[in-house]
Enzyme design. Structure first.
Site, PDB file in Angstrom:
ATOM      1  N   CYS A 196       4.232   3.032   3.394  1.00 35.79           N
ATOM      2  CA  CYS A 196       4.647   2.650   2.050  1.00 35.79           C
ATOM      3  C   CYS A 196       3.891   3.474   1.007  1.00 35.79           C
ATOM      4  O   CYS A 196       2.684   3.297   0.811  1.00 35.79           O
ATOM      5  CB  CYS A 196       4.400   1.151   1.840  1.00 35.79           C
ATOM      6  SG  CYS A 196       4.592   0.584   0.144  1.00 35.79           S
ATOM      7  N   CYS A 244       2.362   1.438  -1.790  1.00 34.05           N
ATOM      8  CA  CYS A 244       1.144   0.744  -1.366  1.00 34.05           C
ATOM      9  C   CYS A 244      -0.062   1.683  -1.443  1.00 34.05           C
ATOM     10  O   CYS A 244      -1.129   1.308  -1.954  1.00 34.05           O
ATOM     11  CB  CYS A 244       1.285   0.235   0.062  1.00 34.05           C
ATOM     12  SG  CYS A 244       2.685  -0.878   0.344  1.00 34.05           S
TER      13      CYS A 244
END
Lengths: 170, 68
Positions: A30, A33
């Site tokens: 991600c 993230c």
């Protein structure tokens, strides 16, 4: 209510600690993230008496992620003695993250919610305006639906505008 | 919880708007109303990014890291 049992799980990973906790759900694939994690760490570092941060890599701990109702990443969950007091889904501005940290340690209040991306809110507004324009020359039903959709977009824009500008990730 | 990719959300929104304009504006009558109401489905699922059928079948077109 999420149990705050300090007993380690069967795999030895630390469970959720008691007290004020920010659960940071993320995934190595991600990109949002990876950009947000340093900012969360910086905000946590600026609050030595603030909530502890529990990093939750969703692939490594799928059971805990499921128990917390995590369906996408990044997700930040504020827990106060096992009770969820706030949740932010998606990449967030520093102001929203800081507010979530305060929520974990402060008095209970309205839940912290993530604001929709500005582009999505603009899409809703433009779609609504298009329907209103079409409805003005065709039928009032279209105009009514367009007004609702445009209002939805305006609400999203207001919520996005009330969130401080996101800092550029390193 | 979003389970649609960006391209799909735009496509659904455009389809929904088109169906509603055609149904409520061009066709009219009972058939047009039905078409227009049908158009509400892709419009709302496109603007929200969430498809209930996708949720039922555990399907998604966006990447898991793409919240919203």
């Amino acid at each position: 209510m999420v149990p705050a049992d300090p007993t380690p799980g069967p795999d030895g990973r630390p469970p959720l600690p008691p007290g004020a906790v920010i659960v940071e759900a993320w995934g190595p694939w991600c990109t949002s993230c990876r950009a947000q994690r340093p900012r969360v760490a910086a905000i946590a570092g600026s609050r030595p008496d603030g909530p502890s941060v529990r990093s939750l890599q969703v692939d490594a701990e799928p059971e805990l992620a499921d128990a917390l109702g995590i369906r996408s990443v990044p997700t930040l969950i504020a827990l106060s003695d096992g009770v969820e007091v706030g949740r932010l889904v998606g990449a967030q501005a520093d102001g929203s993250i800081a507010e979530l940290f305060d929520r974990a340690t402060g008095p209970a209040g309205p839940p912290v919610r993530s604001a929709p991306p500005r582009a999505l809110a603009v899409l809703r507004l433009l779609t609504g305006l298009l329907l209103v324009a079409a409805g003005l020359v065709t039928t009032v039903v279209l105009a009514a639906v367009g007004a609702v959709v445009a209002g939805w977009g305006i609400i999203g824009l207001v919520r996005s505008a009330s969130t401080p500008t996101e800092t550029t990730p390193p | 919880m979003v389970n649609e990719a960006g391209w799909e959300r735009i496509a659904r929104t455009v389809l929904g708007v088109a169906l509603m304009i055609v149904g409520f504006g061009v066709m009219g009558g009972t058939a047009g109303t039905i078409v227009g109401i049908i158009g509400l489905v892709p419009l709302l699922t496109g603007l929200s990014g969430w498809c209930p059928l996708y949720t039922v079948f555990g399907f998604r077109t966006n990447k898991p890291g793409g919240a919203h």
